[in-house]
Enzyme design. Structure first.
Site, PDB file in Angstrom:
ATOM      1  CD  GLU A 170      38.096  44.225  49.530  1.00 20.52           C
ATOM      2  OE1 GLU A 170      37.151  43.416  49.600  1.00 20.52           O
ATOM      3  OE2 GLU A 170      38.694  44.488  48.473  1.00 20.52           O
ATOM      4  CB  CYS A 180      39.933  44.983  43.756  1.00 24.15           C
ATOM      5  SG  CYS A 180      40.614  45.312  42.134  1.00 24.15           S
ATOM      6  CG  ASN A 212      34.923  48.527  41.707  1.00 21.36           C
ATOM      7  OD1 ASN A 212      34.525  47.685  40.905  1.00 21.36           O
ATOM      8  ND2 ASN A 212      36.109  48.447  42.283  1.00 21.36           N
ATOM      9  CE1 TYR A 213      38.065  51.911  37.261  1.00 18.72           C
ATOM     10  CE2 TYR A 213      38.203  50.487  39.182  1.00 18.72           C
ATOM     11  CZ  TYR A 213      38.670  51.550  38.443  1.00 18.72           C
ATOM     12  OH  TYR A 213      39.775  52.255  38.893  1.00 18.72           O
ATOM     13  CD  GLU A 223      41.425  39.014  38.010  1.00 20.93           C
ATOM     14  OE1 GLU A 223      41.996  39.242  39.098  1.00 20.93           O
ATOM     15  OE2 GLU A 223      42.015  38.544  37.020  1.00 20.93           O
TER      16      GLU A 223
HETATM   17  P1  NAP Z   1      29.722  41.567  44.621  1.00 23.25           P
HETATM   18  O1  NAP Z   1      28.695  41.895  45.613  1.00 23.25           O
HETATM   19  O2  NAP Z   1      30.427  40.268  44.727  1.00 23.25           O
HETATM   20  O3  NAP Z   1      28.988  41.695  43.189  1.00 23.25           O
HETATM   21  C1  NAP Z   1      29.690  41.531  41.984  1.00 23.25           C
HETATM   22  C2  NAP Z   1      28.731  41.078  40.900  1.00 23.25           C
HETATM   23  O4  NAP Z   1      28.245  39.775  41.216  1.00 23.25           O
HETATM   24  C3  NAP Z   1      27.488  41.958  40.754  1.00 23.25           C
HETATM   25  O5  NAP Z   1      27.132  42.003  39.403  1.00 23.25           O
HETATM   26  C4  NAP Z   1      26.444  41.187  41.550  1.00 23.25           C
HETATM   27  O6  NAP Z   1      25.131  41.462  41.156  1.00 23.25           O
HETATM   28  C5  NAP Z   1      26.826  39.763  41.190  1.00 23.25           C
HETATM   29  N1  NAP Z   1      26.365  38.748  42.123  1.00 23.25           N
HETATM   30  C6  NAP Z   1      25.963  38.885  43.411  1.00 23.25           C
HETATM   31  N2  NAP Z   1      25.628  37.679  43.924  1.00 23.25           N
HETATM   32  C7  NAP Z   1      25.819  36.764  42.948  1.00 23.25           C
HETATM   33  C8  NAP Z   1      25.668  35.349  42.861  1.00 23.25           C
HETATM   34  N3  NAP Z   1      25.238  34.618  43.884  1.00 23.25           N
HETATM   35  N4  NAP Z   1      25.989  34.739  41.689  1.00 23.25           N
HETATM   36  C9  NAP Z   1      26.433  35.439  40.640  1.00 23.25           C
HETATM   37  N5  NAP Z   1      26.591  36.791  40.658  1.00 23.25           N
HETATM   38  C10 NAP Z   1      26.291  37.440  41.797  1.00 23.25           C
HETATM   39  O7  NAP Z   1      30.866  42.679  44.571  1.00 23.25           O
HETATM   40  P2  NAP Z   1      30.733  44.265  44.502  1.00 23.25           P
HETATM   41  O8  NAP Z   1      30.205  44.745  45.806  1.00 23.25           O
HETATM   42  O9  NAP Z   1      30.018  44.655  43.256  1.00 23.25           O
HETATM   43  O10 NAP Z   1      32.267  44.698  44.336  1.00 23.25           O
HETATM   44  C11 NAP Z   1      33.117  44.865  45.427  1.00 23.25           C
HETATM   45  C12 NAP Z   1      34.028  43.690  45.613  1.00 23.25           C
HETATM   46  O11 NAP Z   1      34.607  43.322  44.374  1.00 23.25           O
HETATM   47  C13 NAP Z   1      35.209  43.982  46.528  1.00 23.25           C
HETATM   48  O12 NAP Z   1      35.461  42.866  47.341  1.00 23.25           O
HETATM   49  C14 NAP Z   1      36.359  44.201  45.558  1.00 23.25           C
HETATM   50  O13 NAP Z   1      37.627  43.976  46.114  1.00 23.25           O
HETATM   51  C15 NAP Z   1      36.021  43.243  44.486  1.00 23.25           C
HETATM   52  N6  NAP Z   1      36.630  43.643  43.211  1.00 23.25           N
HETATM   53  C16 NAP Z   1      37.700  42.932  42.759  1.00 23.25           C
HETATM   54  C17 NAP Z   1      38.334  43.298  41.583  1.00 23.25           C
HETATM   55  C18 NAP Z   1      39.533  42.550  41.053  1.00 23.25           C
HETATM   56  O14 NAP Z   1      39.859  42.720  39.878  1.00 23.25           O
HETATM   57  N7  NAP Z   1      40.225  41.722  41.848  1.00 23.25           N
HETATM   58  C19 NAP Z   1      37.863  44.394  40.866  1.00 23.25           C
HETATM   59  C20 NAP Z   1      36.751  45.094  41.353  1.00 23.25           C
HETATM   60  C21 NAP Z   1      36.146  44.703  42.535  1.00 23.25           C
HETATM   61  P3  NAP Z   1      24.237  42.515  42.001  1.00 23.25           P
HETATM   62  O15 NAP Z   1      24.891  43.830  41.843  1.00 23.25           O
HETATM   63  O16 NAP Z   1      22.914  42.414  41.353  1.00 23.25           O
HETATM   64  O17 NAP Z   1      24.238  42.031  43.412  1.00 23.25           O
HETATM   65  O1  G3H Z   2      38.587  47.472  41.696  1.00 24.30           O
HETATM   66  C1  G3H Z   2      39.342  46.777  41.051  1.00 24.30           C
HETATM   67  C2  G3H Z   2      39.930  47.244  39.794  1.00 24.30           C
HETATM   68  O2  G3H Z   2      40.395  46.148  39.037  1.00 24.30           O
HETATM   69  C3  G3H Z   2      41.032  48.207  40.112  1.00 24.30           C
HETATM   70  O3  G3H Z   2      41.477  48.846  38.983  1.00 24.30           O
HETATM   71  O4  G3H Z   2      43.635  49.691  39.915  1.00 24.30           O
HETATM   72  O5  G3H Z   2      42.701  50.598  37.801  1.00 24.30           O
HETATM   73  O6  G3H Z   2      41.609  51.121  39.974  1.00 24.30           O
HETATM   74  P1  G3H Z   2      42.403  50.132  39.187  1.00 24.30           P
END
Ligand code: NAP
Ligand code: G3H
Length: 488
Positions: A385, A292, A162-163, A258
């Protein structure tokens, strides 16, 4: 400037200062969330190629750690200038590959340039300290320790879709200022703009091997990356499920995680409802709720719930829906699986009797902005979520009930409380189990030098420019014992 990254339609990987073609696997398609069209292809690196990236990072780090901090800062400033120069081009690619509306994509790139500059400056002010032994009983002044901060080594940075630019830099820039080298694993959806970002750092003059990229599906190369013997620190942003997996695999390697969130906005009787509604809708629906920190549930006192619901509906009705190239807030979700999941939550809420105030429609990956009133705690929408443009309103009878429901969540990223009474605001803030509470403001990460953290299933460790530099470095202690200072 960007010519070397792509060969045909396939994006290369930056390893040891060179953009290289993959040697083994067929490449992976990066497709448009809007129409499934292939936008580009990325390498699915083999384990041997990943090893080469780590070897380059490990070798380059030693010299990088010796590079004066002020030189590192100059280089980061150059990268920020280059990024800004190419803002429109990178934002267009970012917008196309993750369907982020173009205004938000431009703002992500600009924010990232600001982030790099701030980190460069902050890094110059990371000082050590001396600690005298005589503060402790039994010790004299002759002994003291000189404490400096040294890098950890090779940082593995894994960013979410997402970023792809901003959340890659939020790891790369602090790691570099602390003297580490970096292996960046970009998200597969979002990889193209993240690879352009890597080229920006290379073109700014970063020495070969200090920043390397490895691409491939996380589900395939993730375990190999996080358990690699050359990893000294892992900075991961993404889902709680993947964060948990990484935590269970990475033994004795420090982590910054995160993860997901279910941020609550709590509305008390005396809140400025107009202001709260405007904030909540901006917080819940921007980039179609794929943040997030999006507001993911509203906990409102029953006495003002009708009025707030009407105000929220009026704002949601005004949201613009369309394609990412247009000035809209709501665009198609990242993929079909994500849209199917959101649809499941909507169907569950409808089935269990929630009141649909607007939305509830879907076309392909596009979910129209959806608002539910009278959501109850037996519905999945109260707890899960969605990562989509769906907001539930839960009516509560007391402040303590709102706090209880907010805290019953597995997540603990952020919350917001809306009230004119500062004592009550602090009562709520002090009782919420989250990293950050906003008073009379939507939940959000920025400004980026603020500490940013989640508790419970939302993460571990603290991000935020200075906090990230600290997390990616450690104290090094040299203890000095002076001789007897008396002269005969
Ligand atoms: P994701 O599916 O967990 O993927 C995140 C990253 O991890 C991607 O680069 C992904 O690669 C990689 N990945 C996947 N499986 C892995 C494994 N087994 N080992 C190591 N890396 C692996 O998350 P997303 O769908 O991209 O993002 C959405 C989620 O992120 C939401 O739950 C959101 O709340 C959370 N998020 C949290 C924050 C925060 O700061 N708290 C900020 C942004 C997003 P691939 O793309 O190749 O699968
Ligand atoms: O998606 C998670 C990002 O850390 C959120 O950043 O609050 O600036 O959109 P933001």
């Amino acid at each position: 400037m960007f010519r070397e990254i792509v060969s045909g339609a396939t994006y290369r990987c930056l390893i040891d200062g060179q953009w290289r073609d993959g040697r083994v696997h067929p490449p992976i398609d990066v497709t448009s969330p809007c129409d499934g069209r292939v936008i580009g292809k990325i390498q699915a690196l083999s384990k041997e190629e990943v090893d080469e990236a780590f070897a380059a990072a490990k070798a380059a780090q030693k010299k990088w750690a010796q590079t004066p901090v002020n030189h590192r800062a100059v280089l980061l400033h150059k990268a920020a200038d280059l990024l800004e120069e190419h803002c429109d081009e990178i934002a267009r690619i970012l917008s196309e590959e993750i369907a982020k509306d173009i205004d938000s994509a431009v703002s992500e790139v600009q924010r990232t340039a600001d982030f790099i500059r701030f980190t460069a400056d902050e890094g110059k002010h990371m000082e050590g300290e001396t600690v005298g032994a005589d503060h402790f009983p039994g010790f004299k002044k002759q002994r003291f320790s000189v404490v400096t901060r040294v890098p950890l080594g090779v940082v593995l940075a894994i960013a979410p879709f997402n970023y792809p630019v901003n959340l890659s830099v939020s790891k790369i820039a602090p790691a570099l200022m602390a003297g580490n080298s970096v292996i960046l694993k970009p998200p597969t959806a979002g990889a193209l703009s993240a690879l352009y970002l890597a080229e920006v750092f290379r073109a700014a003059g970063l020495p070969a091997g200090v920043l390397n990229t490895v691409t491939g599906r996380g589900s395939e190369i993730g375990d190999y990356l996080v358990t690699h013997p050359d990893v000294d620190f892992i900075s991961f942003t993404g889902s709680t499920a993947v964060g948990r997996r990484i935590a269970s695999q990475a033994q004795m390697v420090p982590l910054l995680l995160e993860l997901g969130g279910k941020d609550a906005a709590i509305i008390l009787e005396d809140a400025d409802l107009q202001d709260a509604a405007k904030n909540i809708v901006a917080g819940a629906y921007s980039y179609s709720g794929q943040r997030c920190t999006a507001v993911k549930r509203v906990l409102v006192m029953e006495s003002v719930a009708d009025e707030l619901a009407a105000l929220l509906k009026a704002h949601v009705d005004k949201l613009k829906v369309g394609l990412p190239s247009q000035p809209v807030q709501i665009t198609p979700l990242i993929n079909k699986q994500a849209a199917d999941f959101v649809q499941e939550l909507i169907d569950d809420a409808v089935e269990k009797g929630a009141q649909l105030l607007c939305g509830g429609r879907r076309e392909g990956n596009l979910i129209y902005p959806t608002l539910f009133d009278r959501v109850t705690t037996d519905m999945r929408l109260a707890w899960e979520e969605p990562f989509g443009p769906v907001l539930p309103i839960l009516r509560v009878q007391s402040v303590d009930e709102a706090i209880r429901i907010a805290n019953d969540s597995e997540y603990g990223l952020q919350s917001a409380v809306f009230t004119k009474n500062i004592d009550r605001a602090f009562y709520v803030a002090n009782n919420l189990e989250v990293g950050t509470v906003h008073i009379n403001n939507k939940t959000e990460r920025g400004p980026d030098h603020f500490p940013f953290l989640g508790v419970k299933a939302s993460g571990m460790g603290t991000q935020g420019i200075r906090y990230s530099i600290e997390a990616m470095s450690r104290p090094k202690v040299v203890i000095i014992n002076l001789g007897d200072e008396r002269h005969e």
